[in-house]
Design an enzyme around this catalytic site. Structure first.
Site, PDB file in Angstrom:
ATOM      1  N   SER A 144       0.946  -1.171   0.080  1.00 63.83           N
ATOM      2  CA  SER A 144       0.004   0.112  -0.013  1.00 63.83           C
ATOM      3  C   SER A 144       0.906   1.120  -0.008  1.00 63.83           C
ATOM      4  O   SER A 144       2.136   1.281   0.565  1.00 63.83           O
ATOM      5  CB  SER A 144      -0.903  -0.023   1.157  1.00 63.83           C
ATOM      6  N   TYR A 158      -1.554  -0.467  10.404  1.00 65.97           N
ATOM      7  CA  TYR A 158      -1.839  -1.118   9.036  1.00 65.97           C
ATOM      8  C   TYR A 158      -0.582  -0.611   8.247  1.00 65.97           C
ATOM      9  O   TYR A 158      -0.234  -1.276   7.387  1.00 65.97           O
ATOM     10  CB  TYR A 158      -3.121  -0.546   8.471  1.00 65.97           C
TER      11      TYR A 158
HETATM   12  P1  NAP Z   1     -11.467  -5.976   0.755  1.00 67.01           P
HETATM   13  O1  NAP Z   1     -12.416  -5.309  -0.644  1.00 67.01           O
HETATM   14  O2  NAP Z   1     -11.671  -5.594   1.999  1.00 67.01           O
HETATM   15  O3  NAP Z   1     -11.121  -7.426   0.332  1.00 67.01           O
HETATM   16  C1  NAP Z   1     -10.356  -8.066   1.222  1.00 67.01           C
HETATM   17  C2  NAP Z   1     -10.458  -9.622   0.830  1.00 67.01           C
HETATM   18  O4  NAP Z   1      -9.179 -10.155   1.626  1.00 67.01           O
HETATM   19  C3  NAP Z   1     -11.657 -10.388   1.136  1.00 67.01           C
HETATM   20  O5  NAP Z   1     -11.735 -11.190  -0.082  1.00 67.01           O
HETATM   21  C4  NAP Z   1     -11.491 -11.087   2.327  1.00 67.01           C
HETATM   22  O6  NAP Z   1     -12.093 -12.375   2.286  1.00 67.01           O
HETATM   23  C5  NAP Z   1     -10.059 -11.454   2.090  1.00 67.01           C
HETATM   24  N1  NAP Z   1      -9.340 -11.548   3.627  1.00 67.01           N
HETATM   25  C6  NAP Z   1      -9.033 -10.641   4.426  1.00 67.01           C
HETATM   26  N2  NAP Z   1      -8.614 -11.401   5.418  1.00 67.01           N
HETATM   27  C7  NAP Z   1      -8.142 -12.712   5.027  1.00 67.01           C
HETATM   28  C8  NAP Z   1      -7.414 -13.566   5.953  1.00 67.01           C
HETATM   29  N3  NAP Z   1      -7.038 -13.570   7.205  1.00 67.01           N
HETATM   30  N4  NAP Z   1      -7.417 -14.837   5.101  1.00 67.01           N
HETATM   31  C9  NAP Z   1      -7.784 -14.835   3.810  1.00 67.01           C
HETATM   32  N5  NAP Z   1      -8.613 -13.771   3.200  1.00 67.01           N
HETATM   33  C10 NAP Z   1      -8.834 -12.757   3.813  1.00 67.01           C
HETATM   34  O7  NAP Z   1      -9.943  -5.566   0.229  1.00 67.01           O
HETATM   35  P2  NAP Z   1      -9.166  -4.680  -0.871  1.00 67.01           P
HETATM   36  O8  NAP Z   1      -9.551  -3.003  -0.937  1.00 67.01           O
HETATM   37  O9  NAP Z   1      -9.601  -5.209  -2.234  1.00 67.01           O
HETATM   38  O10 NAP Z   1      -7.864  -4.872  -0.439  1.00 67.01           O
HETATM   39  C11 NAP Z   1      -7.027  -5.958  -1.208  1.00 67.01           C
HETATM   40  C12 NAP Z   1      -5.627  -5.524  -0.612  1.00 67.01           C
HETATM   41  O11 NAP Z   1      -5.285  -4.345  -1.354  1.00 67.01           O
HETATM   42  C13 NAP Z   1      -5.197  -5.599   0.775  1.00 67.01           C
HETATM   43  O12 NAP Z   1      -3.907  -6.112   1.104  1.00 67.01           O
HETATM   44  C14 NAP Z   1      -5.045  -3.949   1.136  1.00 67.01           C
HETATM   45  O13 NAP Z   1      -4.363  -3.890   2.257  1.00 67.01           O
HETATM   46  C15 NAP Z   1      -4.604  -3.400  -0.074  1.00 67.01           C
HETATM   47  N6  NAP Z   1      -4.857  -2.129  -0.260  1.00 67.01           N
HETATM   48  C16 NAP Z   1      -6.240  -1.561  -0.641  1.00 67.01           C
HETATM   49  C17 NAP Z   1      -6.316  -0.410  -0.712  1.00 67.01           C
HETATM   50  C18 NAP Z   1      -7.694   0.307  -1.052  1.00 67.01           C
HETATM   51  O14 NAP Z   1      -7.773   1.581  -0.940  1.00 67.01           O
HETATM   52  N7  NAP Z   1      -8.774  -0.484  -1.106  1.00 67.01           N
HETATM   53  C19 NAP Z   1      -5.220   0.717  -0.812  1.00 67.01           C
HETATM   54  C20 NAP Z   1      -3.956   0.031  -0.644  1.00 67.01           C
HETATM   55  C21 NAP Z   1      -3.587  -1.103  -0.541  1.00 67.01           C
HETATM   56  P3  NAP Z   1     -13.422 -12.421   2.984  1.00 67.01           P
HETATM   57  O15 NAP Z   1     -14.443 -11.376   2.425  1.00 67.01           O
HETATM   58  O16 NAP Z   1     -13.988 -13.906   2.875  1.00 67.01           O
HETATM   59  O17 NAP Z   1     -13.054 -12.124   4.599  1.00 67.01           O
END
Ligand code: NAP
Length: 249
Positions: A144, A158
């Site tokens: 991130s 985080y």
């Molecule tokens: P999201 O929409 O909240 O989705 C998270 C996913 O991770 C879901 O499929 C969830 O499954 C799964 N998950 C969470 N904890 C888990 C665990 N312990 N074991 C297995 N699966 C797990 O998140 P996102 O925004 O797409 O983020 C994805 C990645 O991008 C993350 O690493 C996040 O830190 C990074 N990121 C996101 C942003 C942003 O602005 N969105 C910015 C920078 C970085 P369930 O639904 O089944 O729980």
């Protein structure tokens, strides 16, 4: 050439789901890992198979070592041994300052974001590395921009976990460079996903987007494009590298 087998952790929603769908379009067989939401993972698998691709939904909490071991074994038995891994599963919790944090919360964040990433890397290296008889592979970690900004006032825990993801990406890339494995990372900025609701502010991207040089939030598909490039043979000379997908932040 044998079909590439990709495991996307947290592939049921957001950036992980976009990555799974784009990878299937590009010809990968895809393991769609999820933790709780079986219906969401099944829907992604259904979209892939309906378009003629191969995919399986695989439940596992990446923070749990036994579940990670079982996850990779189930992938071996269904689609075949992993040749590409996207460590995307990641969590944050309610926005708060460091002076309000407690150890239980810090532990949960680090367990999924850092321990989970390292455990999945371990299982992938055991299968991909030429040192272990494997045929090589590629790993992309989803870090991130928070690793650089530190997320003051929101979630420094985080941000610290993503700093660790950056460090382990650099270290592992060098550790396995001679063994046929490339390890890279993407650093997304403000992306429209459900994650911000977990921080207590579903509309966070729209609140902060004026501070982004490109003046907008990003879409999960835009992050998936960078991930797929890093996984691809076109990125064969990139390892230990980072692509910021953050609108200029
Ligand atoms: P999201 O929409 O909240 O989705 C998270 C996913 O991770 C879901 O499929 C969830 O499954 C799964 N998950 C969470 N904890 C888990 C665990 N312990 N074991 C297995 N699966 C797990 O998140 P996102 O925004 O797409 O983020 C994805 C990645 O991008 C993350 O690493 C996040 O830190 C990074 N990121 C996101 C942003 C942003 O602005 N969105 C910015 C920078 C970085 P369930 O639904 O089944 O729980």
């Amino acid at each position: 050439m044998a079909q590439q087998v990709l495991l996307v952790t947290g592939g049921s929603r957001g950036i992980g789901a976009a990555t799974a769908l784009l990878a299937a379009e590009r010809g990968y067989a895809v393991g769609v890992n999820y933790r709780r939401d079986a219906a969401a993972a099944a829907a992604i698998v259904q979209r892939i198979t309906a378009a003629g691709g191969r995919a399986v939904a695989l439940q596992a909490d990446v923070a749990d070592e036994a579940e990670v071991v079982a996850l990779f074994a189930r992938l071996d038995a269904t689609l075949g041994p992993v040749t590409a891994l996207v460590n995307n599963a990641g969590i944050l919790e309610a926005q708060m300052r460091v002076d309000a944090l407690d150890a239980a919360r810090i532990g949960r964040i680090l367990a999924t974001n850092v321990t989970g990433t390292l455990l999945c890397c371990r299982e992938a290296v055991r299968r991909m590395s030429t040192r272990h008889g494997g045929g090589g592979g590629a790993i992309v970690n989803v870090s991130s921009v928070a690793a650089k900004t530190g997320s003051p006032g929101e979630y420094v825990d985080y941000a610290a976990s993503k700093g660790a993801v950056d460090a382990l990406t650099r270290g592992l890339a060098q550790e396995v460079a001679q063994e046929g494995i490339r390890v890279n990372a993407v650093r997304p900025g403000f992306i429209y996903t459900g994650m911000h609701a977990d921080g207590g502010e579903p509309g966070r991207v729209d609140r902060v987007k004026a501070a982004v040089p490109l003046r907008r939030g990003g879409q999960p598909e835009e992050v998936a494009e960078a991930i797929l490039w890093l996984l691809s043979p076109q990125a064969a000379y990139s390892t230990g590298a980072f692509i910021d997908v953050a609108g200029g932040r």
